[in-house]
Design an enzyme around this catalytic site. Structure first.
Site, PDB file in Angstrom:
ATOM      1  N   GLY A  25       4.661  24.487  -7.947  1.00  0.00           N
ATOM      2  CA  GLY A  25       4.370  24.934  -9.225  1.00  0.00           C
ATOM      3  C   GLY A  25       3.068  25.023  -9.601  1.00  0.00           C
ATOM      4  N   SER A  37       2.165 -21.133  13.126  1.00  0.00           N
ATOM      5  CA  SER A  37       2.669 -20.331  12.259  1.00  0.00           C
ATOM      6  C   SER A  37       1.925 -19.932  11.312  1.00  0.00           C
ATOM      7  CB  SER A  37       4.031 -20.869  11.679  1.00  0.00           C
ATOM      8  OG  SER A  37       4.621 -20.021  10.620  1.00  0.00           O
ATOM      9  N   TYR A  59       7.294 -13.997  16.444  1.00  0.00           N
ATOM     10  CA  TYR A  59       8.477 -13.780  15.437  1.00  0.00           C
ATOM     11  C   TYR A  59       7.810 -13.750  14.009  1.00  0.00           C
ATOM     12  CZ  TYR A  59       7.571 -18.518  14.176  1.00  0.00           C
ATOM     13  OH  TYR A  59       6.799 -19.988  13.759  1.00  0.00           O
ATOM     14  N   HIS A  92       5.460 -20.066  -8.060  1.00  0.00           N
ATOM     15  CA  HIS A  92       6.881 -20.636  -7.905  1.00  0.00           C
ATOM     16  C   HIS A  92       7.978 -20.085  -8.330  1.00  0.00           C
ATOM     17  CE1 HIS A  92       9.817 -23.642  -9.418  1.00  0.00           C
ATOM     18  NE2 HIS A  92       9.742 -24.164  -8.573  1.00  0.00           N
ATOM     19  N   MET A 119       0.649  27.263  -8.046  1.00  0.00           N
ATOM     20  CA  MET A 119       0.158  28.488  -7.734  1.00  0.00           C
ATOM     21  C   MET A 119       1.154  29.424  -8.255  1.00  0.00           C
ATOM     22  SD  MET A 119      -1.503  28.100  -3.930  1.00  0.00           S
ATOM     23  CE  MET A 119      -0.242  27.386  -3.285  1.00  0.00           C
ATOM     24  N   LYS A 128       6.390  27.404   3.658  1.00  0.00           N
ATOM     25  CA  LYS A 128       7.485  28.272   3.175  1.00  0.00           C
ATOM     26  C   LYS A 128       7.625  29.478   4.335  1.00  0.00           C
ATOM     27  CE  LYS A 128       8.369  28.839  -1.250  1.00  0.00           C
ATOM     28  NZ  LYS A 128       7.577  28.916  -2.403  1.00  0.00           N
ATOM     29  N   ARG A 175      16.102  22.709   3.576  1.00  0.00           N
ATOM     30  CA  ARG A 175      15.196  21.489   3.937  1.00  0.00           C
ATOM     31  C   ARG A 175      15.875  20.091   4.025  1.00  0.00           C
ATOM     32  NH1 ARG A 175      13.367  22.373  -2.472  1.00  0.00           N
ATOM     33  NH2 ARG A 175      15.352  22.294  -3.210  1.00  0.00           N
ATOM     34  N   CYS A 184       4.760 -16.907   8.581  1.00  0.00           N
ATOM     35  CA  CYS A 184       5.876 -17.446   7.560  1.00  0.00           C
ATOM     36  C   CYS A 184       5.239 -17.034   5.977  1.00  0.00           C
ATOM     37  CB  CYS A 184       6.136 -18.818   7.911  1.00  0.00           C
ATOM     38  SG  CYS A 184       5.051 -20.008   7.541  1.00  0.00           S
ATOM     39  N   ARG A 209       5.659  35.305  -3.258  1.00  0.00           N
ATOM     40  CA  ARG A 209       5.391  33.790  -3.573  1.00  0.00           C
ATOM     41  C   ARG A 209       4.167  33.201  -2.749  1.00  0.00           C
ATOM     42  NH1 ARG A 209      10.836  31.658  -5.334  1.00  0.00           N
ATOM     43  NH2 ARG A 209      12.393  33.620  -4.475  1.00  0.00           N
TER      44      ARG A 209
HETATM   45  C1  PEP Z   1       1.611 -19.808   3.299  1.00  0.00           C
HETATM   46  O1  PEP Z   1       0.771 -20.325   2.818  1.00  0.00           O
HETATM   47  O2  PEP Z   1       1.314 -18.967   3.676  1.00  0.00           O
HETATM   48  C2  PEP Z   1       3.054 -20.529   3.290  1.00  0.00           C
HETATM   49  C3  PEP Z   1       3.764 -20.104   3.833  1.00  0.00           C
HETATM   50  O3  PEP Z   1       2.963 -21.836   2.635  1.00  0.00           O
HETATM   51  P1  PEP Z   1       3.106 -21.784   1.156  1.00  0.00           P
HETATM   52  O4  PEP Z   1       3.473 -20.351   0.555  1.00  0.00           O
HETATM   53  O5  PEP Z   1       4.240 -22.651   0.883  1.00  0.00           O
HETATM   54  O6  PEP Z   1       1.832 -22.342   0.580  1.00  0.00           O
END
Ligand code: PEP
Ligand code: MG
Length: 875
Positions: A100, A767, A855, A451, A102, A21, A335, A835, A91
């Site tokens: 709040g 991947s 990626y 799922h 102090m 402050k 601020r 992925c 203050r």
């Molecule tokens: C994973 O296992 O990270 C993947 C992308 O495959 P799944 O989730 O379909 O098993």
């Protein structure tokens, strides 16, 4: 040693010494804004006070009094003066905000004489005496440690005597009476009269602030927030200004830009002849800031100039408090203003265009997770919610509707235009139509990669999963939460961003993507090195992903394409086939369907790579539950009708039992299926290449990539790759086209990461499937752990974050690093990506950047978040 700094002597960078402050007040003073004059006693003084055994450092008051004299000169008021008395606030202010925790004393300097002057100057006797009694109460409580209830009792009897209900109705006479009683009480409790000398008041108040650094609340707060104990607090002594000294005084708050839309226009409100409290209390309705121009053009113009200066100085939207005392404007506080996600984007984009910040700074100003709000419907923040339970925030967005307990019911009501929430213990492919028809999904079991979670995220549908508190009674058609029964048809709401399950309907806010948002994400792409692709299983998801800026598909889970209720029986036939012939019959039916699937996706993503993963079905997800079959069979037996279907069900049950595995996630899935039944792999490869051949002939620019899941080493890969290459060659010669394609693999089993150099020699890309890699590296079931013991691990701080949400850099990350380095060592051209669900989580995206992936791939709705996170990682 210098213990006291006038505001004009400090600056923002002196937070350690002056506290947050103090440093801010100094900075505002430094840039020439009219801040009520004052000074700061340093944190060093506080620390020495404690190291000296709670004694003030020598020489401190010799510095305070001259500083106070400067404040008197600057304000034109004198401490203790009977005509124009200086009143100050005292203050606390540590380096880190501890709201709040102090102590604070306001209106210090009031006594039996100066109160009269305040009354005369404000022409408001009631106000002056109210300030005085509040000051005595605050000082008595905070400094003299006379417990609060003592004052409460006097307040109550004052109201009783005058016959009123509210404090605000007390007359000046009653307040005067209270002052006398307060002072008597203090003298009785402390054995000393209330100090009338303002300097004595100041010395005691400073001491109290130092003491409050060490009170229980402050200690606990520091412990929780990891604030070190040794940094101490500063004390700010600042002259009070009053917005209620007549019609040329006032007070207000304003943002330099609109905090909900980001529009560049002052936004705020003020009240003339009022104090800050009046604005907050809502007794009088404040005016919009723009009308200040009519009230006092000069002051308004000044305020506009000051707020521009503040914004330019802090290079961000500011939230400012101000007071006008007798025609003079004072800036009390500034601020960085809190703002909604859409305002944050607009402000960042416009600040760049105004030349105030760079693109990189704009990118760093937004938390990637904030974008979530812009991409999904969400609950109105003002809505009052009756939260019944909490589950995992499995798929963001919010929905209200009648709860239904079966997919059929969801579909039936959905077709009638009813809004429904599908509630299941867990979902299976059988539920897909119900999921499609429902506004949202709620399950009592299953984690963030279950799922229901994965499918919902792909569709952009809100889902709350693994809500343990929810007990579903299918036979009675109701759910029970904490002993309360809710029959199906009850209206509930779910918030997939927080996991909350709420009773009744909630009002919602729809998402909208502005041009500014698109421009902003364009900058992100310029800055980042990682490309962002999407996990998408249908042409619709693919084109959604493109709209969100995905540059390809990093994972198509082909088993999701088998989940169509029309296909389920064929898939079951394929799985349960007892002979090659039977299986080939089923596959022949699936081939044209799959070809259409791939045709649609490749077309929707033309110009970009599409990574198609060969079938990886945890088999149990595709077969009916044996318990349900047993129920059906029993019913059929009892009815004694239809021996044909009884026989079918019985043989189905036998097959289901034969295929059932104790650890299906470690079982007959991934490439293991193709190894056992090569004809499945050949069918899928054929579908991919036939679709590709058609598209090439139609002139589309397509880049199919085939991905082999769940390999343990190069041997399986080589076998599977041969099936794919041979099929490709066949289709190319049949169709007389040249298809450029790649064949790569997922790295999901730790062994594959450890042998990546061997695999790199034969694969075109890797991947990292971090869902399975996390499951197998940590030995945690991705389906069960989150609902069961992971919360305990988090609670006991054995883990900082859920490893299925935020990538475990230490363990799983180390394996990825090994996989990357080994893979590249034998194949410098190897493509590398991720992925698993982590591909859209900002912290994990940062790791992917650091470890050198090319990626990340994530569900379509997370693509913008990943683009921003990828850019931030590169800044
Ligand atoms: C994973 O296992 O990270 C993947 C992308 O495959 P799944 O989730 O379909 O098993
Ligand atoms: Mg996997």
């Amino acid at each position: 040693k210098k213990y006291v700094y006038l505001f004009q002597e400090g600056k923002a960078s002196m937070r350690d010494l002056l506290g947050g402050k103090g440093a801010n007040l100094a900075e505002m003073t430094q840039i020439g804004l009219p801040v009520p004059p004052g000074f700061t006693i340093t944190t060093e003084a506080c620390n020495e006070y404690y190291s000296n055994g709670e004694i003030f450092p020598a020489g401190i008051w010799e510095q305070v009094w001259p500083a106070l004299a400067e404040v008197e000169a600057a304000s034109g008021k004198l401490f203790g003066d009977k005509k124009n008395p200086l009143l100050v606030s005292v203050r606390s202010g540590a380096k880190f905000s501890m709201p709040g925790m102090m102590d604070t004393v306001l209106n210090l300097g009031l006594n039996d004489d100066t109160v009269e002057a305040l009354a005369a100057n404000t022409q408001n006797e009631r106000f002056a005496w109210d300030c005085y009694r509040r000051f005595i109460q605050m000082f008595g409580d905070v400094v003299l440690e006379v417990e609060h209830y003592n004052f409460e009792q006097i307040l109550e009897s004052a109201k009783e005597k005058q016959g009123v209900r509210y404090d605000s109705e007390l007359s000046a006479e009653s307040l005067k009476w209270m002052v006398i009683e307060y002072k008597k009480k203090i003298e009785r409790k402390t054995g000393k009269p209330f100090p009338m000398d303002p300097r004595a008041q100041l010395m005691e108040a400073v001491l109290a602030v130092f003491r409050s650094w060490n009170n229980d609340r402050a200690n606990v707060y520091r412990k929780i927030n990891g604030i070190p104990h040794e940094i101490g607090t500063a004390v700010n002594v600042q002259s009070m200004v009053f917005g209620n000294m007549g019609s040329d005084s006032g007070t207000g708050v304003a943002f330099t830009r609109n905090p909900s839309t980001g529009e560049s226009a002052l936004y705020g409100e003020y009240l003339m002849n009022a104090q800050g409290e009046d604005v907050v209390a809502g007794i009088r309705t404040p005016n919009p800031i723009a009308t200040l121009a009519q009230e006092n053009q000069e002051i308004y113009q000044q305020f506009v100039d000051f707020s521009k200066r503040l914004e330019a100085h802090y290079r961000d939207m500011q939230d400012i408090e101000f007071t006008i005392e007798r025609g003079k404007l004072y800036m009390l506080q500034t601020r960085n203003g809190k703002r909604t996600a859409s305002a944050a984007i607009r402000v960042a984009v416009e600040l760049f265009h105004e030349g105030v910040i760079t693109k990189e700074e704009a990118i760093m100003r937004i938390e990637p997770d904030q974008l979530e709000h812009l991409l999904h419907r969400r609950m109105d923040t003002d809505a009052k919610l009756q939260v019944l339970a909490k589950g995992l925030p499995a798929s963001p967005g919010a929905a209200s509707g009648r709860i239904v307990l079966s997919a059929e019911e969801a579909e039936r009501l959905g077709n009638l235009g009813e809004k429904v929430i599908l509630v299941r213990t867990e979902t299976t492919p059988d539920d897909i139509r119900g999921i499609l028809a429902a506004q949202g999904i709620l399950t009592s079991r299953g984690g963030m990669t279950s799922h229901a979670a994965v499918v919902s995220r792909h569709m952009g549908k809100p889902a709350v999963c693994g809500c343990d508190a929810l007990k579903i009674d299918y036979t009675q058609g109701l759910v029970v939460i904490e002993g309360v029964e809710y029959p199906h048809g009850t209206i509930m709401s779910i918030d997939g961003a927080t996991g909350r399950v709420i009773k009744g309907e909630v009002s919602m806010v729809d998402p909208e993507l502005s041009e500014g948002f698109k421009e902003f994400l364009g900058w992100a792409d310029e800055i980042s090195r990682l490309r962002v692709m999407a996990n998408a299983d249908s042409p619709t998801e693919a084109s959604n992903a493109r709209d969100f800026g995905a540059v390809g598909i990093g994972l198509t889970r082909t088993e999701h394409m088998f989940m169509d209720p029309e296909r389920i029986p064929i898939v079951q036939d394929m799985i349960l086939a007892q002979s090659l012939e039977d299986r080939e019959d089923a596959l022949a039916k699936l081939l044209p369907m799959q070809e259409e699937d791939f045709y649609g996706i490749l077309k929707a993503m033309q110009g970009f790579p599409v990574t198609i993963r060969l079938l990886d079905p945890p088999l149990h997800e595709f077969l009916p539950h044996s318990e349900e079959l047993v129920v059906d069979i029993t019913k059929l037996r009892m009815s004694k009708a239809d021996p044909g279907s009884l026989h079918d069900k019985e043989s189905l049950l036998r097959n289901v039992r034969a295929l059932s595995e104790l650890n299906p996630m470690l079982g007959h899935r991934g490439c293991r299926l193709g190894v056992s039944f090569p004809e499945i792999t050949v069918m899928q490869a054929r579908a991919i290449f036939q679709a590709s051949a058609r598209l090439l002939k139609e002139g589309y620019d397509i880049h199919p990539e085939v991905m082999i899941p769940l390999i343990m080493g190069k041997e399986e890969f080589i076998m599977m790759r041969k099936l794919v290459d041979d099929t490709a060659a066949e289709v190319m010669s049949e169709q007389n086209v040249q298809i450029h394609y790649k064949v790569g693999t997922m790295i999901e089993v730790p062994r594959a990461a450890l042998l990546a150099d061997e695999i790199g020699k034969v694969a075109d890309f890797f991947s990292f499937g971090t869902n399975d890699l996390t499951q197998m590296t940590m030995g945690l079931s991705r389906d069960d752990a989150q609902g069961k013991f992971l919360p305990i691990y988090l609670d006991k701080k054995l883990m900082k974050t859920d490893p299925f949400v935020v990538l475990d850099r230490d363990g799983v990350g180390k394996l990825i690093g090994i996989g990357v380095n080994l893979g590249r060592s034998t194949n410098p051209k190897l493509g590398l990506g991720i992925c698993g669900e982590h591909g859209g989580e900002p912290n994990s995206v940062e790791f992917c950047h650091i470890v050198g992936l090319d990626y990340v791939s994530c569900s379509p709705f997370r693509v913008p978040i990943a683009r921003l996170a990828a850019a931030q990682a590169a800044v």
